[in-house]
Design a protein around this motif. Sequence first.
Motif, mmCIF file in Angstrom:
data_model
loop_
_atom_site.group_PDB
_atom_site.id
_atom_site.type_symbol
_atom_site.label_atom_id
_atom_site.label_comp_id
_atom_site.label_asym_id
_atom_site.label_seq_id
_atom_site.Cartn_x
_atom_site.Cartn_y
_atom_site.Cartn_z
ATOM 1 N N GLU A 286 0.825 -1.210 0.000
ATOM 2 C CA GLU A 286 0.000 0.000 0.000
ATOM 3 C C GLU A 286 0.853 1.251 0.000
ATOM 4 N N ALA A 287 1.941 1.215 0.739
ATOM 5 C CA ALA A 287 2.846 2.368 0.743
ATOM 6 C C ALA A 287 3.401 2.602 -0.654
ATOM 7 N N ALA A 288 3.806 1.524 -1.307
ATOM 8 C CA ALA A 288 4.360 1.647 -2.652
ATOM 9 C C ALA A 288 3.313 2.213 -3.612
ATOM 10 N N SER A 289 2.088 1.721 -3.515
ATOM 11 C CA SER A 289 1.024 2.218 -4.392
ATOM 12 C C SER A 289 0.739 3.688 -4.126
ATOM 13 N N ARG A 290 0.745 4.034 -2.859
ATOM 14 C CA ARG A 290 0.492 5.435 -2.510
ATOM 15 C C ARG A 290 1.534 6.346 -3.158
ATOM 16 N N ILE A 291 2.796 5.968 -3.022
ATOM 17 C CA ILE A 291 3.873 6.790 -3.573
ATOM 18 C C ILE A 291 3.803 6.835 -5.093
ATOM 19 N N LEU A 292 3.455 5.692 -5.669
ATOM 20 C CA LEU A 292 3.352 5.601 -7.120
ATOM 21 C C LEU A 292 2.255 6.513 -7.647
ATOM 22 N N THR B 43 2.616 9.766 -10.160
ATOM 23 C CA THR B 43 2.140 9.655 -11.531
ATOM 24 C C THR B 43 0.713 10.153 -11.706
ATOM 25 N N ASN B 44 -0.044 10.250 -10.611
ATOM 26 C CA ASN B 44 -1.452 10.629 -10.693
ATOM 27 C C ASN B 44 -2.326 9.650 -11.441
ATOM 28 N N ILE B 45 -1.860 8.428 -11.650
ATOM 29 C CA ILE B 45 -2.761 7.446 -12.253
ATOM 30 C C ILE B 45 -2.778 6.163 -11.423
ATOM 31 N N HIS B 46 -3.863 5.413 -11.624
ATOM 32 C CA HIS B 46 -4.036 4.154 -10.907
ATOM 33 C C HIS B 46 -3.777 2.989 -11.860
ATOM 34 N N ASP B 47 -3.990 1.782 -11.394
ATOM 35 C CA ASP B 47 -3.855 0.596 -12.239
ATOM 36 C C ASP B 47 -2.500 0.524 -12.913
ATOM 37 N N ILE B 48 -1.484 0.640 -12.119
ATOM 38 C CA ILE B 48 -0.141 0.506 -12.663
ATOM 39 C C ILE B 48 0.412 -0.826 -12.202
ATOM 40 N N TYR B 49 1.107 -1.494 -13.093
ATOM 41 C CA TYR B 49 1.735 -2.753 -12.721
ATOM 42 C C TYR B 49 2.830 -2.494 -11.700
ATOM 43 N N ILE B 50 2.779 -3.220 -10.587
ATOM 44 C CA ILE B 50 3.827 -3.057 -9.576
ATOM 45 C C ILE B 50 4.108 -4.393 -8.902
ATOM 46 N N GLU B 51 5.357 -4.653 -8.610
ATOM 47 C CA GLU B 51 5.692 -5.882 -7.890
ATOM 48 C C GLU B 51 6.865 -5.640 -6.960
ATOM 49 N N GLN B 52 6.880 -6.410 -5.871
ATOM 50 C CA GLN B 52 7.973 -6.260 -4.914
ATOM 51 C C GLN B 52 9.253 -6.846 -5.490
ATOM 52 N N LEU B 53 10.364 -6.142 -5.261
ATOM 53 C CA LEU B 53 11.644 -6.594 -5.785
ATOM 54 C C LEU B 53 12.508 -7.269 -4.731
ATOM 55 N N TYR B 54 12.926 -6.483 -3.762
ATOM 56 C CA TYR B 54 13.937 -6.969 -2.829
ATOM 57 C C TYR B 54 13.978 -6.024 -1.648
ATOM 58 N N THR B 55 14.388 -6.556 -0.504
ATOM 59 C CA THR B 55 14.490 -5.723 0.682
ATOM 60 C C THR B 55 15.952 -5.491 1.028
ATOM 61 N N PHE B 56 16.335 -4.239 1.039
ATOM 62 C CA PHE B 56 17.731 -3.857 1.281
ATOM 63 C C PHE B 56 17.882 -3.412 2.732
ATOM 64 N N SER B 57 18.932 -3.905 3.371
ATOM 65 C CA SER B 57 19.021 -3.678 4.807
ATOM 66 C C SER B 57 20.436 -3.378 5.294
ATOM 67 N N ASP B 58 21.288 -2.892 4.411
ATOM 68 C CA ASP B 58 22.630 -2.537 4.868
ATOM 69 C C ASP B 58 22.529 -1.538 6.019
ATOM 70 N N ASP C 277 -0.903 14.437 -16.680
ATOM 71 C CA ASP C 277 -0.340 15.576 -15.950
ATOM 72 C C ASP C 277 1.166 15.646 -16.183
ATOM 73 N N LYS C 278 1.659 16.824 -16.093
ATOM 74 C CA LYS C 278 3.109 16.981 -16.156
ATOM 75 C C LYS C 278 3.716 16.376 -14.897
ATOM 76 N N LEU C 279 4.955 15.975 -15.028
ATOM 77 C CA LEU C 279 5.670 15.490 -13.852
ATOM 78 C C LEU C 279 5.878 16.649 -12.887
ATOM 79 N N SER C 280 5.994 16.335 -11.617
ATOM 80 C CA SER C 280 6.337 17.386 -10.668
ATOM 81 C C SER C 280 7.732 17.902 -11.045
ATOM 82 N N CYS C 281 8.009 19.160 -10.708
ATOM 83 C CA CYS C 281 9.178 19.828 -11.271
ATOM 84 C C CYS C 281 10.506 19.169 -10.912
ATOM 85 N N ASN C 282 10.531 18.426 -9.825
ATOM 86 C CA ASN C 282 11.806 17.805 -9.458
ATOM 87 C C ASN C 282 11.933 16.360 -9.940
#
Lengths: 276, 276
Positions: free
Chosen positions: A82-88, A92-107, A132-137
């Motif tokens: 859910e956190a990943a979807s929220r950030i996504l 991007t301002n759009i829903h229904d984007i393909y997303i999958e978990q990759l790996y957990t980094f813990s250094d 929408d345009k991308l945010s400026c940064n």
Amino acid sequence: MQKEYNSEEEFLKNYNPDEFEKLSMTTDIIIFSVSNKEQNNYRKLGEKSLSVLLVKRNDYPFKDMWCLPGGFLDVKNETLDEAASRILTLETNIHDIYIEQLYTFSDINRDPRMRVVSTSYMALIDKNRLKDKLSCNASWFDISYTEDDNNIDVVLNNGNEIITFKIKKTLKELTTDRYKYTIAANDKLAFDHPLVIVSGLSRLKNKLEYTDIVFNMMPEYFTLGELQQVYEVILGKELLDPAFRRIIANKVVKTSKVQTGGGHRPSALFKYKKKI
Amino acid sequence: MQKEYNSEEEFLKNYNPDEFEKLSMTTDIIIFSVSNKEQNNYRKLGEKSLSVLLVKRNDYPFKDMWCLPGGFLDVKNETLDEAASRILTLETNIHDIYIEQLYTFSDINRDPRMRVVSTSYMALIDKNRLKDKLSCNASWFDISYTEDDNNIDVVLNNGNEIITFKIKKTLKELTTDRYKYTIAANDKLAFDHPLVIVSGLSRLKNKLEYTDIVFNMMPEYFTLGELQQVYEVILGKELLDPAFRRIIANKVVKTSKVQTGGGHRPSALFKYKKKI
DNA sequence: CCAATAGTGTCTGTGAGACAGTATAAG
DNA sequence: CTTATACTGTCTCACAGACACTATTGG
């Protein structure tokens, strides 16, 4: 030694949630898309390239460096997905984007502020869906890379700024082709994000061969030439036309539409054929 | 709003590490091995089966239920990989075990005590290497399972106790064969460990086909018949001898040793052929 | 007509699936 | 001699790699 309790309820009522030390978690998302470089020769096809979305950091740490879109996990209210979807969606301002978990980094020192473990995600998107345009940064960087048995050299280019980094591969173990990746050179990317990018690239490349994942990056209608270009740019090698068409034959449906205007034979437009 | 700092050092000196809410992390390890059921017919080969190591919980929560070996991450001192290795060594008393990260589970209520995110690992071991006896609350369970488009039914059996659970599969998305797994029935396994087991099974099955991962579960010398049995038990289907021998031909080396005593033609003993 | 892409036909070699056949120990 | 496994030979079919060929547009 644990005290004696008579039931799970009783135990939970008396549980001290600070028994174990705690830390913060974040998610980082590597968003891939395909870019089209315009050609000046009216006949030729625009060259395609694989792109990744990066964000310029305004704040410390790593101020003024680039990083993957990401953010802290809301501990009380959301799963990592859910956190990943929220950030996504934020990005991007759009829903229904393909997303999958990759790996957990813990250094331990991957974040200079404090101990932060990060679970990375990979998202695939058709850039044309971004109204929408991308945010400026934020900015799309084209990816090119070379890989041999010892190193991966990556170059990211947004037309304005060039980011390069190098990953060293050391064989981890004999029975699989697993490598330990370490960052050998990197000036402009924050955190351990070079590792996340490389891990995303590798996942994308693999899944291309045994899933239909590529269609998440394609518009609704596309020509087989375009689709082949996308395969070629991800796999980093050229494919023979007949072989390619055999591979994707049962994944696409020919429509009655054609694409003209290219100074050569028009090409049929295809759609993704959804599995039954 | 972030205050103005003039350097990364200055920012870090003033950073409040409690700015974001925190949580605890654990790792759970699914340790696979191969068991050999003895046969009473002197001619027949002992039937093999895939096993997983479970631990009986002495304490709350989930007291008296079974779970995967696991433990909390030492936030100050270790990475997740290191935590997993530590727990693995604790449980088996041996080093040099194949281990890889599987997936990070983060359901909000997966631990009734508090918010805990868990990164799961898969380890493969040749049981014969275990010189020491298992700790008294640990036990190997043979795995058998059936899977169709909607469900996975798993039965775990340690000769004494039988654990069954059911996972419901719902298609997550069209372009890949990814499913969302939910626990549909489970009495005896703690936490979300049914999901971890299923995710480990699936990873093992996949990697069997494109890596040499299986040799981590084999003794130094083995017959091709034994190796084939292991493949069959993991893949859940029978293989034709000639096809199997073609597949593994360049992964093994024939030694001069043979295995006799089976009431049939002796079989050559093979070793894993390490890649160059 | 030219340049560039679209799209197809077909040869060849590799490799998986299938099945039949030979080999050999222990009782 | 029987039984069960060990191991091999070979046919067939599917399919990937390779290359040559035809089709069609805009300029």
